[in-house]
Write an enzyme that holds these catalytic residues in place. Sequence first.
Site, PDB file in Angstrom:
ATOM      1  CD  GLU A 118       8.907  79.078  33.786  1.00 23.47           C
ATOM      2  OE1 GLU A 118       7.784  77.857  34.390  1.00 23.47           O
ATOM      3  OE2 GLU A 118       8.632  78.468  32.957  1.00 23.47           O
ATOM      4  CB  SER A 495      57.471 106.483  72.521  1.00 25.95           C
ATOM      5  OG  SER A 495      59.059 106.082  72.300  1.00 25.95           O
TER       6      SER A 495
END
Length: 816
Positions: A118, A495
């Site tokens: 770049e 239960s």
Amino acid sequence: MSEIDVQVKNDSPSETDNTQQTPPSKPPKKKSRWLLWLFAINVISFSALAIAAATYYYVTVYPTLPDTAELKEVSYQVPLRIVTQDNKLISEIGTKKRLPLEYSEIPERMTQAIISSEDENFFEHGGVDYKGLGRAVFELVTTGKKKSGGSTITMQVARNFFLSKEKTYLRKLNEIILSYKIEHDFSKQEILALYLNKIFLGYRSYGVAAAAQTYYGRNINELTLDEYAMIAGLPKAPSAYNPIANPSRAKLRRNYVLRRMHDLNFITEEEMVTAQAIEVHARKHASIIDVEADYVAEMARSFALEKFGIEALNNGLTIVTSIDSKLQAQANLSVRDGLQRYERRHGYRGPITNVDLTTFEDEDKLLEKLKNTPNYGDLKVGVVTGFAKTDTKVLMETGEQLVLPFNKMTWAAEYKSVNHKGKTPKKPQQFLKAGDLIYLQWFENQWQLAQDPKTESALISIDSKDGRILALVGGYDFFRSKFNRVLQGRRQVGSNIKPFLYSAGLDNGLTAASTINDAPVVFHDRNLEDVWRPENYSGRFYGPTRLRNALAFSRNLVSIRLLRKLGIDTASKYIQRFGFPEEEINKHRDLSLALGSVQFTPWEVARAYATFSNTGYLINPYYIKEVRAFDGEILYKAEPKVACTDNQCVAGDEEHNAPRIIEERNAYIMDTIMQDVIRIGSGKKAKALKRKDIAGKTGTTNDQKDAWFSGFNSNIVTTVWVGFDSPKTLGRSEVGGRASLPTWMEYMELALKPYPNIPFTQPDGLVNIPIDRETGQAVPKSTPGAIMEIFREENAPEIPSVSQKQIEDITEDLFY
């Protein structure tokens, strides 16, 4: 000729010699004068315009430019991170994937690659590379196309952080001015870090760290040279040079970057050639998730939105959950193994589908088909490629070739219903053929035939001291069903309700030795629609039964008579103490409450059982430990109320102390009764864990539609539920001790390891009294067959010198 004549001739000009002749001067041309005036006017006008433009710019535009100092407080759009208490990543949620790094955290190879790609003069220019800018302008003027970029990295930072993307000369000028300001205010390293964290690199990835994970599934410091170059080539055109969408163009761009790195002496020629020879191998990866806890992630996301609003998803918050990564992984495995065990008990529903193997050009096409076949949980997809006698040859979606031994497939009898299956197969060809796509699961240290379960399950595990949730599994797979059964699955508890009813009995003067008759009974209850004839699961009746045994063996008729003895109002109010919702209990204010007709969530059940674990306190489960801002500031911190089990609480500190809801002695007696559930009762499979400190209770509803097991030691409580989302029978034998208990055991085997294997601590105020095992009455210590029972001191019976049975024997001898 006379002398005069000669003189005259000599003085006359010669026709051929004009060197001494002076031409007459010419007047200035009017045209040249006007050109000079025009040039002067143009120079003056241009200068005036330039001064005016500069004045206008610096007076009007320049003051409106952003303050580059804002970059020191830059706030990236960073996803919400959800982690475990030990900092393992659960999920990242947000529109942009970004993992901001400090400059020191960015590998040198990455910065070299970016600079080569770049801005090769980055460390030399002052923000603007006039040579590069001029070259770009020249190319634009001479060719009409922009071949090379004129923007430096600093100019790109200015544009990305402060300016729009519109292409105007004013924006370019602003970009240049801002670049100088940025260079003045920041070091080169800071500028480069800003750039590498901000740039878009495709697939919602912003910054090089996010790109490394997206394309290669690794951290940025784990990449190779060719991979750094590939990422460095993306900023110019993330779509055009995308290594997944356009691998050929991406390779050209990557090789260009590598060549530039060589030209700038960052790498050797050998390194360049070697890296250029590597084929493009990027593929799309999700975030690197350390532990699967998607139901927890969704809970955390909802918490963040409620607490901080929609911006919570982009502000870089970190939510630290209470989840233990190792226990969560074990919970996932236990739930999935438990459901696969259920599947194996009920037969094979057949392969996913069948494909014609001859229609695939090569193995890659076949593998693509396998990878595109949906799979859930930890299941993998494979295809049957043939047989070797009774062994089955399989190609997995990973490309691995397997041989499945038949002795691990004998369960695959044809599924007919939850209560019926076909004959046990004698060879795999009876239920498989070449081309069958099948599911595989890693089970018992090898790949085995499996299937996508139709049943569902949920597990929640809590630290009973303060409510910290250690593991939570809301279903088989979040992406198959997002319904969180831990929080949203309100089901009959069967239960699992009984310990709370028996605790109410102790609170109302009964003891573990109290007897209630287990015999047939018919109830004409006005709150029930019809005559009710309840019975035990076994269908048998056992006569007078001590409460300890009645709970250990889950005797339904004893529980119903106990509820009737206590009164529904008394029992209902007592059960509400454990945090169960009053409105749900009020829907079942009848004798069916004794058998768990009420519907609670696993969350509510686990919370209630924690009271027995922590000696009697009601804790509040929590799953968010703290929330941190991106800069580390703590925005939220959990402050749970803690059970005072270690005598470290300040008396009267209601802000920090969990409330006591049952007496410590009550909790301890219930613990010992539920230890008998495991020692001799419906949960005795758990004896395989060889622990002295565990207790629990099974739970099964009518027609085995729901199967539960809730169990604990003095530190941790875990509840497991199994059933169909649309309630229907699991099968005749699928009770809590069979469908849910093995899942609980597999999880708790790991969860219990940190804790010493010692029994529950007995509190003061309790005594052990010898009793008759049949009648529950106190007997002399020397009585044959006598057993010891725990009583609160004020309820302890007096030990007789002669037992009732001895008196009966003496009377019989006297009169018969």
